[in-house]
Design a protein around this motif. Sequence first.
Motif, PDB file in Angstrom:
ATOM      1  N   GLY A   1       4.496  11.702  -0.751  1.00  0.00           N
ATOM      2  CA  GLY A   1       3.844  10.796  -1.681  1.00  0.00           C
ATOM      3  C   GLY A   1       3.101  11.503  -2.793  1.00  0.00           C
ATOM      4  O   GLY A   1       2.850  12.709  -2.759  1.00  0.00           O
ATOM      5  N   ALA A   2       2.726  10.699  -3.791  1.00  0.00           N
ATOM      6  CA  ALA A   2       2.073  11.236  -4.985  1.00  0.00           C
ATOM      7  C   ALA A   2       0.560  11.308  -4.846  1.00  0.00           C
ATOM      8  O   ALA A   2      -0.107  11.978  -5.640  1.00  0.00           O
ATOM      9  N   GLY A   3      -0.007  10.619  -3.847  1.00  0.00           N
ATOM     10  CA  GLY A   3      -1.454  10.616  -3.666  1.00  0.00           C
ATOM     11  C   GLY A   3      -1.856  11.341  -2.409  1.00  0.00           C
ATOM     12  O   GLY A   3      -1.284  12.374  -2.055  1.00  0.00           O
ATOM     13  N   SER A   4      -2.881  10.798  -1.727  1.00  0.00           N
ATOM     14  CA  SER A   4      -3.308  11.364  -0.442  1.00  0.00           C
ATOM     15  C   SER A   4      -2.311  10.903   0.615  1.00  0.00           C
ATOM     16  O   SER A   4      -2.329   9.758   1.051  1.00  0.00           O
ATOM     17  N   GLY A   5      -1.439  11.811   1.023  1.00  0.00           N
ATOM     18  CA  GLY A   5      -0.321  11.446   1.885  1.00  0.00           C
ATOM     19  C   GLY A   5      -0.700  11.302   3.344  1.00  0.00           C
ATOM     20  O   GLY A   5      -1.822  11.603   3.758  1.00  0.00           O
TER      21      GLY A   5
ATOM     22  N   PRO B   1      -5.085  18.121   1.869  1.00  0.00           N
ATOM     23  CA  PRO B   1      -5.512  16.975   1.068  1.00  0.00           C
ATOM     24  C   PRO B   1      -4.883  15.661   1.516  1.00  0.00           C
ATOM     25  O   PRO B   1      -5.300  14.585   1.068  1.00  0.00           O
ATOM     26  N   ASN B   2      -3.895  15.742   2.391  1.00  0.00           N
ATOM     27  CA  ASN B   2      -3.185  14.538   2.829  1.00  0.00           C
ATOM     28  C   ASN B   2      -3.842  13.978   4.088  1.00  0.00           C
ATOM     29  O   ASN B   2      -3.527  14.373   5.209  1.00  0.00           O
ATOM     30  N   THR B   3      -4.764  13.054   3.868  1.00  0.00           N
ATOM     31  CA  THR B   3      -5.571  12.502   4.964  1.00  0.00           C
ATOM     32  C   THR B   3      -5.449  10.988   5.077  1.00  0.00           C
ATOM     33  O   THR B   3      -6.295  10.334   5.683  1.00  0.00           O
ATOM     34  N   HIS B   4      -4.401  10.433   4.478  1.00  0.00           N
ATOM     35  CA  HIS B   4      -4.205   8.982   4.532  1.00  0.00           C
ATOM     36  C   HIS B   4      -4.057   8.525   5.983  1.00  0.00           C
ATOM     37  O   HIS B   4      -3.206   9.024   6.712  1.00  0.00           O
ATOM     38  N   GLY B   5      -4.918   7.615   6.410  1.00  0.00           N
ATOM     39  CA  GLY B   5      -4.810   7.058   7.750  1.00  0.00           C
ATOM     40  C   GLY B   5      -5.524   7.824   8.846  1.00  0.00           C
ATOM     41  O   GLY B   5      -5.323   7.529  10.026  1.00  0.00           O
ATOM     42  N   THR B   6      -6.398   8.769   8.488  1.00  0.00           N
ATOM     43  CA  THR B   6      -7.078   9.539   9.538  1.00  0.00           C
ATOM     44  C   THR B   6      -7.967   8.654  10.406  1.00  0.00           C
ATOM     45  O   THR B   6      -8.004   8.811  11.627  1.00  0.00           O
TER      46      THR B   6
ATOM     47  N   GLN C   1       0.843  -1.190   0.000  1.00  0.00           N
ATOM     48  CA  GLN C   1       0.000   0.000   0.000  1.00  0.00           C
ATOM     49  C   GLN C   1       0.881   1.243   0.000  1.00  0.00           C
ATOM     50  O   GLN C   1       1.957   1.255   0.593  1.00  0.00           O
ATOM     51  N   ASN C   2       0.399   2.279  -0.676  1.00  0.00           N
ATOM     52  CA  ASN C   2       1.061   3.580  -0.597  1.00  0.00           C
ATOM     53  C   ASN C   2      -0.003   4.660  -0.683  1.00  0.00           C
ATOM     54  O   ASN C   2      -1.199   4.376  -0.535  1.00  0.00           O
ATOM     55  N   THR C   3       0.409   5.896  -0.918  1.00  0.00           N
ATOM     56  CA  THR C   3      -0.552   6.995  -0.903  1.00  0.00           C
ATOM     57  C   THR C   3      -1.480   6.982  -2.106  1.00  0.00           C
ATOM     58  O   THR C   3      -2.501   7.680  -2.112  1.00  0.00           O
ATOM     59  N   THR C   4      -1.160   6.203  -3.139  1.00  0.00           N
ATOM     60  CA  THR C   4      -1.991   6.170  -4.341  1.00  0.00           C
ATOM     61  C   THR C   4      -2.995   5.030  -4.338  1.00  0.00           C
ATOM     62  O   THR C   4      -3.922   5.018  -5.150  1.00  0.00           O
ATOM     63  N   GLY C   5      -2.846   4.063  -3.441  1.00  0.00           N
ATOM     64  CA  GLY C   5      -3.796   2.962  -3.405  1.00  0.00           C
ATOM     65  C   GLY C   5      -3.250   1.729  -2.725  1.00  0.00           C
ATOM     66  O   GLY C   5      -2.125   1.707  -2.227  1.00  0.00           O
ATOM     67  N   VAL C   6      -4.087   0.704  -2.719  1.00  0.00           N
ATOM     68  CA  VAL C   6      -3.723  -0.596  -2.144  1.00  0.00           C
ATOM     69  C   VAL C   6      -3.482  -1.550  -3.302  1.00  0.00           C
ATOM     70  O   VAL C   6      -4.385  -1.839  -4.087  1.00  0.00           O
TER      71      VAL C   6
END
Length: 279
Positions: A266-270, A221-226, A60-65
């Motif tokens: 990261g390139a996505g939602s960080g 915009p970086n809300t990965h893991g909230t 998994q990374n900021t762009t997806g699983v």
Amino acid sequence: MRGDTRHGYAQHTADPHTLPAALTIATTDSSGGAGIAADLKAMLANDVYGMCVVAGITAQNTTGVQLIAPVDPAVVREQIDSVFTDIRPAAVKIGVIVGDDQIETVAAALRDHHAENVVVDPVMVATSGSSLADSSAVRTMTRELFPLAVLITPNIPEAQALTGAEISSAADMERAARALAERFGCAALVKGGHGTQDANDVLALPDGATQWFAGERIGNPNTHGTGCTLSSAIAAHLALGEPLGNAIAHAKAYVSGALRAMLDLGAGSGPMDHGWAQH
């Protein structure tokens, strides 16, 4: 608890010989922003000793699983037994568990060990939009894990999936929270971060009482893991002995601080900056 709230949430000073422990049962996130990595960071930042049971593995990374893989149920059970027979957790956070057999194994182990302060984050879709649970897993989760929980923490899309009702207003959120609390016999916190105006959350108790928690919408915009972070922070504050309402308020303040730090990776939602208060 000392009165220092300079960082926006209450901080605790604990005797190292009596430091409360909290356990996360969830999946890995190889990018470190969600899952077990986020859980342990949040627990550390909120003054408890974090422990983990790996109940699934993701690429998994900021762009997806990119990949989700299960862990053998016997291995999951052995991890739980190892923790509870040595360093008993004062609270347990449950995130994504990969596989119906694995969910049933976790539930049986928690029942056997009489686990306390169980917080279930019913993760169905990652911030990136990737699905993390199929319908079978959701049914097993609600049947096996929700009855063990003191709190479940669905966001608006998850609450819609669980209730079958559309949520487009604060009144809809409150109705959904009440319905979930009544149906499953545990407190339900419906999170408003997916709304359009604010980030207010509503808590419903099984007796029908409700409480709102105000939250500002932070332009990050970086809300990965909230969701992982909030539920783990709530579990941490429950482990510290706080009432549920206080635990939620302190956890929300911590997450808001992590978002305000404006970490950009990261390139996505960080991911957020879990250690913002230590800088």
